[in-house]
Write an enzyme that holds these catalytic residues in place. Structure first.
Site, mmCIF file in Angstrom:
data_model
loop_
_atom_site.group_PDB
_atom_site.id
_atom_site.type_symbol
_atom_site.label_atom_id
_atom_site.label_comp_id
_atom_site.label_asym_id
_atom_site.label_seq_id
_atom_site.Cartn_x
_atom_site.Cartn_y
_atom_site.Cartn_z
ATOM 1 C CG HIS A 104 102.979 101.883 -43.821
ATOM 2 N ND1 HIS A 104 104.270 102.212 -43.996
ATOM 3 C CD2 HIS A 104 102.404 102.245 -44.989
ATOM 4 C CE1 HIS A 104 104.517 102.523 -45.282
ATOM 5 N NE2 HIS A 104 103.480 102.670 -45.813
ATOM 6 N N GLY A 105 101.898 104.676 -42.038
ATOM 7 C CA GLY A 105 101.315 105.885 -42.662
ATOM 8 C C GLY A 105 101.764 106.179 -43.869
ATOM 9 C CB SER A 106 101.754 105.346 -47.201
ATOM 10 O OG SER A 106 102.552 105.549 -48.376
ATOM 11 N N GLY A 113 101.008 100.834 -55.069
ATOM 12 C CA GLY A 113 102.035 99.813 -55.037
ATOM 13 C C GLY A 113 102.127 99.047 -53.822
ATOM 14 C CE LYS A 135 114.626 106.920 -44.458
ATOM 15 N NZ LYS A 135 115.576 106.963 -45.616
#
EC number: 2.4.2.30
Length: 135
Positions: A104-106, A113, A135
């Site tokens: 997961h990259g963000s 959060g 997704k």
């Protein structure tokens, strides 16, 4: 689409701000410690010589697509995250053999959060930029 992305960013910032704002604080504590406690998450650095780290490093190497040949990936640190209450949810399934590592990259604005509330599924109207695997 741009407005939806802007609203998504504002929501992430609001979550982070709410965590930082909090309630009455102990003035004797370091502000970093206070904010870390609000995440209700234990974060540990994983030693790169462990079997766990070796598996992750191998996954990084194996999933770096040939089409992404303009850069190389360097793993600087590996962290183990334990969210409050998650182990109890996971316990009934811990002996199942079918496990997967998920990437997961963000954006940086999302991490407060994610750490405090968990990773959530993106709504259908969320921007698709950066979804290498969908997704």
């Amino acid at each position: 689409q741009a407005k939806v992305e802007m609203l998504d960013n504002l929501l992430d910032i609001e979550v982070a701000y709410s965590l930082l704002k909090g309630g009455a604080e102990d003035n004797k504590k370091d502000p970093i410690d206070i904010n870390y406690e609000k995440l209700k998450t234990k974060i540990e650095v994983v030693d790169k010589t462990t079997k766990e780290a070796e598996i992750i490093l191998q996954y990084v190497k194996n999933t770096h697509a040939a089409t992404h040949n303009t850069y190389t990936l360097v793993v600087e640190e590996i962290f183990k995250i334990v969210r409050e209450g998650e182990y109890q949810k996971y316990r009934p399934f811990q002996d199942l053999p079918n496990r997967q590592l998920l990437w997961h990259g963000s954006r940086a604005t999302n991490y407060a959060g994610i750490l405090s509330q968990g990773l959530r599924i993106a709504p259908p109207e969320a921007p698709v930029t950066g979804y290498m695997f969908g997704k």
